[in-house]
Design a protein around this motif. Structure first.
Motif: not given
Length: 143
Positions: A116-131
């Motif tokens: 409910x608090x981690x949403x990978x669909x909002x990741x737009x870059x490699x850094x977003x996925x890592x974060x």
């Protein structure tokens, strides 16, 4: 005619910058958006509760030990690689060392990455996925 002109215009793929791929530079690269989408799907399979709207009415979790181990391993591979961290066979093997351990792995992953608090669909870059996924690096993936 408009049909002819539109058909030609629609056949041209949109320009994609090198930063939209991982690793950058081509040659076996994957679009980061696809990696993020896969992370979202794997995360849902492991951690989303049955009545979560993310299932769109089609509940299909990873519940067998081999599904849990593979799906968690895929998440570790993507996350560690995008973070430029080494991932060793021993770390992946630990995810499937026993049926009981595999079930613990799922619980730990879902505690570290609450659905409910981690949403990978909002990741737009490699850094977003890592974060979004860095909390699984040490305790779970051993990278």
């Amino acid at each position: 005619t408009a049909h002819k002109d539109l058909a030609a215009a629609c056949d041209v793929p949109p320009p994609i910058s090198e930063s939209d791929y991982y690793p950058p530079g081509g040659g076996g690269s994957f679009p980061v958006q696809e990696l993020a989408s896969n992370m979202a799907n794997w995360h849902r399979a492991l951690c989303a509760p049955e009545h979560n709207p993310a299932w769109n009415g089609m509940y299909d979790p990873a519940y067998l030990p081999q599904q849990i181990a593979l799906t968690t391993g895929f998440m570790c591979i993507v996350s560690c690689d995008l973070a430029h961290k080494s991932l060793y066979g021993d770390g992946l093997a630990a995810l499937a060392s026993s049926e009981a351990e595999t079930r613990v792995v799922r619980v730990v992953l879902c505690e570290l990455l609450p659905f409910d608090s981690v949403d990978f669909s909002k990741a737009y870059s490699a850094n977003d996925v890592v974060a979004l996924s860095q909390s699984i690096h040490e305790p779970l993936c051993a990278c």
